[in-house]
Design a protein around this motif. Sequence first.
Motif, mmCIF file in Angstrom:
data_model
loop_
_atom_site.group_PDB
_atom_site.id
_atom_site.type_symbol
_atom_site.label_atom_id
_atom_site.label_comp_id
_atom_site.label_asym_id
_atom_site.label_seq_id
_atom_site.Cartn_x
_atom_site.Cartn_y
_atom_site.Cartn_z
ATOM 1 N N CYS A 183 0.865 -1.182 0.000
ATOM 2 C CA CYS A 183 0.000 0.000 0.000
ATOM 3 C C CYS A 183 0.904 1.236 0.000
ATOM 4 C CB CYS A 183 -0.905 0.018 1.230
ATOM 5 S SG CYS A 183 -2.129 -1.306 1.245
ATOM 6 N N GLU A 184 0.661 2.143 -0.904
ATOM 7 C CA GLU A 184 1.592 3.257 -1.095
ATOM 8 C C GLU A 184 0.832 4.573 -1.202
ATOM 9 O OE1 GLU A 184 5.755 3.841 -3.499
ATOM 10 O OE2 GLU A 184 4.352 2.312 -4.178
ATOM 11 N N TYR A 185 1.418 5.618 -0.617
ATOM 12 C CA TYR A 185 0.888 6.968 -0.790
ATOM 13 C C TYR A 185 1.971 7.816 -1.436
ATOM 14 C CZ TYR A 185 -0.409 11.785 0.099
ATOM 15 O OH TYR A 185 -0.678 13.118 -0.063
ATOM 16 N N ALA A 186 1.619 8.487 -2.535
ATOM 17 C CA ALA A 186 2.576 9.296 -3.289
ATOM 18 C C ALA A 186 2.081 10.730 -3.342
ATOM 19 C CB ALA A 186 2.735 8.740 -4.702
ATOM 20 N N PRO A 187 2.753 11.671 -2.658
ATOM 21 C CA PRO A 187 2.265 13.050 -2.610
ATOM 22 C C PRO A 187 2.596 13.897 -3.833
ATOM 23 C CG PRO A 187 4.200 12.817 -1.228
ATOM 24 C CD PRO A 187 3.866 11.439 -1.727
ATOM 25 N N MET A 188 3.692 13.566 -4.561
ATOM 26 C CA MET A 188 4.110 14.455 -5.653
ATOM 27 C C MET A 188 4.525 13.720 -6.922
ATOM 28 S SD MET A 188 3.855 17.721 -5.198
ATOM 29 C CE MET A 188 4.967 18.292 -6.480
ATOM 30 N N VAL A 189 5.056 12.510 -6.796
ATOM 31 C CA VAL A 189 5.636 11.790 -7.933
ATOM 32 C C VAL A 189 4.929 10.447 -8.088
ATOM 33 C CG1 VAL A 189 7.756 10.778 -8.884
ATOM 34 C CG2 VAL A 189 7.866 12.904 -7.559
ATOM 35 N N ILE A 190 4.677 10.036 -9.318
ATOM 36 C CA ILE A 190 4.098 8.719 -9.573
ATOM 37 C C ILE A 190 5.045 7.662 -8.995
ATOM 38 C CG2 ILE A 190 3.368 7.085 -11.349
ATOM 39 C CD1 ILE A 190 1.629 9.599 -11.191
ATOM 40 N N PRO A 191 4.549 6.697 -8.222
ATOM 41 C CA PRO A 191 5.429 5.689 -7.615
ATOM 42 C C PRO A 191 6.234 4.914 -8.654
ATOM 43 C CG PRO A 191 3.241 5.609 -6.621
ATOM 44 C CD PRO A 191 3.145 6.522 -7.807
ATOM 45 N N ALA A 200 -2.432 1.973 -4.411
ATOM 46 C CA ALA A 200 -1.749 3.261 -4.335
ATOM 47 C C ALA A 200 -2.754 4.395 -4.249
ATOM 48 C CB ALA A 200 -0.843 3.468 -5.553
ATOM 49 N N VAL A 201 -2.435 5.364 -3.392
ATOM 50 C CA VAL A 201 -3.183 6.618 -3.341
ATOM 51 C C VAL A 201 -2.246 7.710 -3.845
ATOM 52 C CG1 VAL A 201 -4.421 8.275 -1.925
ATOM 53 C CG2 VAL A 201 -4.556 5.833 -1.372
ATOM 54 N N LEU A 202 -2.643 8.375 -4.907
ATOM 55 C CA LEU A 202 -1.839 9.439 -5.505
ATOM 56 C C LEU A 202 -2.480 10.784 -5.175
ATOM 57 C CD1 LEU A 202 -1.533 7.945 -9.115
ATOM 58 C CD2 LEU A 202 -0.159 7.367 -7.104
ATOM 59 N N HIS A 203 -1.682 11.713 -4.700
ATOM 60 C CA HIS A 203 -2.226 13.061 -4.543
ATOM 61 C C HIS A 203 -2.427 13.655 -5.934
ATOM 62 C CE1 HIS A 203 -2.704 17.259 -3.363
ATOM 63 N NE2 HIS A 203 -2.964 16.807 -2.142
ATOM 64 N N GLU A 204 -3.423 14.505 -6.081
ATOM 65 C CA GLU A 204 -3.688 15.102 -7.384
ATOM 66 C C GLU A 204 -2.477 15.847 -7.934
ATOM 67 O OE1 GLU A 204 -6.981 17.967 -9.648
ATOM 68 O OE2 GLU A 204 -7.314 17.376 -7.554
ATOM 69 N N SER A 205 -1.615 16.336 -7.049
ATOM 70 C CA SER A 205 -0.386 17.009 -7.502
ATOM 71 C C SER A 205 0.431 16.109 -8.415
ATOM 72 C CB SER A 205 0.466 17.411 -6.292
ATOM 73 O OG SER A 205 -0.208 18.326 -5.469
ATOM 74 N N LEU A 222 -6.181 1.935 -7.560
ATOM 75 C CA LEU A 222 -5.723 3.319 -7.526
ATOM 76 C C LEU A 222 -6.806 4.239 -6.985
ATOM 77 C CD1 LEU A 222 -3.915 3.810 -10.971
ATOM 78 C CD2 LEU A 222 -2.860 3.470 -8.741
ATOM 79 N N GLN A 223 -6.389 5.166 -6.147
ATOM 80 C CA GLN A 223 -7.263 6.254 -5.718
ATOM 81 C C GLN A 223 -6.477 7.560 -5.819
ATOM 82 O OE1 GLN A 223 -8.685 4.011 -1.919
ATOM 83 N NE2 GLN A 223 -10.159 5.682 -2.247
ATOM 84 N N VAL A 224 -7.203 8.648 -5.956
ATOM 85 C CA VAL A 224 -6.592 9.974 -6.020
ATOM 86 C C VAL A 224 -7.099 10.795 -4.844
ATOM 87 C CG1 VAL A 224 -6.372 12.112 -7.334
ATOM 88 C CG2 VAL A 224 -6.341 9.900 -8.527
ATOM 89 N N LEU A 225 -6.169 11.424 -4.138
ATOM 90 C CA LEU A 225 -6.527 12.381 -3.090
ATOM 91 C C LEU A 225 -6.598 13.752 -3.765
ATOM 92 C CD1 LEU A 225 -6.997 12.666 0.006
ATOM 93 C CD2 LEU A 225 -4.595 13.344 0.161
ATOM 94 N N PRO A 226 -7.794 14.324 -3.937
ATOM 95 C CA PRO A 226 -7.913 15.556 -4.716
ATOM 96 C C PRO A 226 -7.485 16.785 -3.930
ATOM 97 C CG PRO A 226 -10.053 14.935 -3.858
ATOM 98 C CD PRO A 226 -9.098 13.832 -3.453
ATOM 99 N N PHE A 227 -7.198 17.846 -4.648
ATOM 100 C CA PHE A 227 -6.874 19.122 -3.996
ATOM 101 C C PHE A 227 -7.969 19.511 -3.011
ATOM 102 C CE2 PHE A 227 -4.497 20.111 -8.117
ATOM 103 C CZ PHE A 227 -3.243 19.862 -7.549
ATOM 104 N N ALA A 228 -9.219 19.210 -3.368
ATOM 105 C CA ALA A 228 -10.350 19.617 -2.536
ATOM 106 C C ALA A 228 -10.345 18.960 -1.164
ATOM 107 C CB ALA A 228 -11.658 19.284 -3.252
ATOM 108 N N ALA A 229 -9.575 17.879 -0.994
ATOM 109 C CA ALA A 229 -9.522 17.202 0.309
ATOM 110 C C ALA A 229 -8.818 18.052 1.353
ATOM 111 C CB ALA A 229 -8.826 15.849 0.173
#
Length: 277
Positions: free
Chosen positions: A101-109, A158-163, A193-200
């Motif tokens: 399980c991975e969280y990526a705030p800025m770069v695609i894993p 993986a959860v990717l931040h929208e950034s 895959l999930q995306v954490l949107p800016f709106a979060a």
Amino acid sequence: MANGSRQAAWEFFGAELKRRREEAGFTQVELGARVFVSGGYIGQFEQAIRKPQLDVAQRIDEVLQTDGFFERLWRKLIKDQRYTEYFAHAAELERLATEICEYAPMVIPGLLQTREYARAVFLASNPLATDEYLEELIKGRMDRTQLLKDATRPVYWAVLHESALRVPVGGPAVMAHQLDHIAALARERKVLLQVLPFAAGAHSEMGKMMKLMEFEDAPPTVYTEGVRSGSLLDEPAVVKRTQASYDRIRAAALSPEASLALIESAAEDHRRCASTT
């Protein structure tokens, strides 16, 4: 050092560990207790299934009184491998994991990257690197991505931040292709895959990459990364807190269906930008 000869060298490490442990009269459990790992870990080291970290190799030398033998061998093997020292163990553990399980705030894993995207990332970090050096780095990363194509691949979430979707790494054309790639993996049900949107808005781990790995016969492990540094953590309380942070991020993220739609929309945005430049 080729993969086969590197594995043979780690098998030699394990065989020597077993021989010297038995000569010293320790069971795996007894040696593990003295170097602060489980007896099962010692068994995995001896079978070359798992590689010890440097501090464990150093403690083995102290307990078995081997005059730095295992530390020197460890340093030689780490130096000869394709990954940076701080990431080498995490790369090994990826192959053994049943779930990542991975969280990526800025770069695609890394496990999801295309060749062109990986090249842009490496070039940004190594602007004066030769093509030969870059190709070596890219090959190591592309070899890792094969993990998700194996029949026995781990569950990967993986959860990717929208950034990570919006920054045009390598330019808009490269970014569009990268997002098409991860959308295809999601549609083929090879990854979640999930995306954490800016709106979060704000969340507990802003800007902090995290990777949680679970195994068939070993405790879960957390890998986090900073500026040219990384940490592998398996202390239960730390893993539990990190899992809770990841769960909160996942709960705040868009659903897999909405995330896929956003990824494909972002890919189209980059494609339009590429067509106008």
